[in-house]
Design an enzyme around this catalytic site. Structure first.
Site, PDB file in Angstrom:
ATOM      1  CE  LYS A  84      -3.980   1.888   2.570  1.00  0.00           C
ATOM      2  NZ  LYS A  84      -4.919   1.603   3.689  1.00  0.00           N
ATOM      3  CB  SER A 162      -8.177   3.415   2.847  1.00  0.00           C
ATOM      4  OG  SER A 162      -7.335   2.852   3.838  1.00  0.00           O
ATOM      5  CB  SER A 186      -8.688   0.429   5.773  1.00  0.00           C
ATOM      6  OG  SER A 186      -9.420   1.627   5.849  1.00  0.00           O
TER       7      SER A 186
END
Length: 476
Positions: A84, A162, A186
């Site tokens: 990420k 996210s 998330s």
């Protein structure tokens, strides 16, 4: 490079490690294959923030030399992965999914990146995310520098956030595993929407050094993988104490399935309404069948529910204040207005106006909720509930839209995502079926540092089902 075939892109860590050690494939071949696939297909799903194929190739060449010399580091050696884009990689752009940081470069690697490099895992790409990991809140899936995360199962649907790119990468075969983060949902949400297995570790088990902060007392890093077993192998590598992270628990993790408690000895807590009343009608049949599979594992099933606390209100206040504090320079500079989502912009600004007494009340309520949740685990070993109550929404649908239907009186365990994050407990997302052509998943949660127990439940569930092996149509 030899044609590895499409099967290789959906192989798990255990199989890839076996192939590498048997010299059926080289780390270089894997790095090139996954790097090219990520560069080719990643943009289709808005999953790729930054390709790092050349970096991965350099790492892979070194790994092949080590394997040739008989230096074997462990199960992740030579296995490519994605990270990420809130994790810093020295000399590379780390944009945090947001336009104001589009040119941001750090001169050091995040702790997780350091650990995976030491294990010999080549990093093939940085993965897209919702801007600033979602901040206090956001209204549309398009709240990302990379664009809205498109679900590999249906491109008109959202991937979840996210950690959008991390879930997409594993689901679409762009990487065998990926690292994401969770502050409140998330990891679990995109895993559920994209049909992959993922683990939110206990707060403090994985160092956040080099990761963008959103909430210092809530942020956690964890793996997205093809199976519970793979999650255990990744967690063993990335866990561990770190003085550079003030929230570090100072503990290591060893994946020891051979020593896990027998499933028949466990007491699994659940709430019937979570499966029969709360889910979207399209998801009920799959979730109820998944519950029956859990019953069949041999554990004692115990009806239970969460203690009655306003979990959502408390965690919302904490995240709002923490996020506004973290990004105060962004707000003061006026560059906050460059963000893609108007609700996100307004939420960050409003966070600076929340009085200290409101924040302190939320933190005191949090402590009471933690104590009540830990007491609940005196009667059960793990909790099981749907990871999400409905499949992925349409990509252009407002995320704060709520279906106009009566809410069941029994809240059951439906608030387990905010409650679990407030308490800092681990949770595992397990694909468990489909609502139409869209995946749905279970959430299995336990007391702090009970990851081996959760993984044992997950591994046994996945030995009896094949949902985690299903592939999105049309991804090759």
């Amino acid at each position: 490079m030899a044609d590895l075939g499409s099967e290789i892109f959906f192989a798990g860590i255990v199989d890839l490690n076996r192939m590498l050690r048997a010299k059926e494939v080289s780390a270089l071949e894997l790095a090139r294959a996954f790097g090219r696939r990520m560069e080719s297909l990643g943009p289709r799903y808005n999953a790729l923030a930054l390709p790092l194929t050349e970096r991965a190739i350099r790492q892979a060449k070194a790994v092949d030399a080590e394997i040739k010399r008989g230096r074997l580091r462990g199960p992740l050696q030579g296995v490519p992965y994605g990270a990420k884009d809130l994790l810093s990689v020295a000399g590379q752009i780390t944009a945090w999914g947001a336009r104001p940081y589009a040119a941001q470069v750090f001169d050091y690697d995040a702790a997780v990146i350091q650990k995976l490099e030491s294990a010999g895992a080549p990093l093939v790409g940085k993965l897209a995310m919702v801007e600033l990991a979602g901040g206090p809140s956001y209204r549309y899936a398009s709240a990302s520098l990379s664009g809205p995360g498109r679900n590999p199962w249906d491109g008109s649907r959202w991937s979840g956030g996210s950690s959008s790119g991390s879930a997409i990468a594993v689901a679409a075969g762009l990487a065998p595993f990926a690292i994401g983060s969770e502050t409140s949902g998330s990891i679990l949400t995109p895993a559920a929407f994209c049909g992959v297995t993922a683990l939110r570790p206990t707060y403090g088990l994985v160092s956040r050094y080099g990761a963008m902060p959103l909430s210092w007392t809530l942020d956690k890093l964890g793996p997205f993988c093809r199976s519970a077993e793979d999650c255990g192998l990744v967690l063993e590598t990335i866990a561990g104490g770190d003085r550079r992270d003030p929230g570090s628990a100072g503990k290591s993790f060893y994946y020891t399935p051979q020593y896990a408690r027998k499933i028949g000895e466990l007491r699994i807590g659940f709430a019937p309404a979570d499966f029969s009343e709360w889910p979207d009608e399209t998801a009920r049949a799959a979730l109820q069948q998944a519950l029956e599979t859990v019953r069949g594992l041999g554990a004692t099933m115990v009806e239970t529910k969460l203690p009655d606390f306003p979990y959502g209100v408390a965690i919302g206040a904490i995240i709002s204040v923490d996020a506004a504090s973290v990004f105060e320079p962004l707000i003061a500079s006026g560059k906050v207005d460059e963000l893609a989502d108007q609700k996100q912009i307004a939420g960050l600004k409003a966070g600076l106006e929340i009085p200290a007494n409101v924040y302190l009340k939320a933190m005191r309520l949090r402590r009471l909720a933690q104590e009540a949740i830990f007491k609940l685990f005196g009667d059960v070993d793990v909790l099981v509930t749907p990871a999400r109550l409905a499949p992925a929404p349409k990509i252009d649908e407002p995320l704060d839209h709520r279906p106009d239907r009566a809410r069941p009186k029994d809240a059951g365990l439906t608030a387990l995502i905010p409650a679990g994050n407030l308490a800092g407990i681990p949770a595992l997302a397990l694909p468990c079926g489909f609502a139409g052509n869209l995946p749905v998943a279970l959430q299995v949660a336990g007391v702090p540092f009970s990851e081996n127990t959760l993984l044992a439940v997950g591994k046994e569930f996945q030995s009896r089902t094949d949902w985690h092996k299903r592939r999105p149509p049309g991804v090759g």
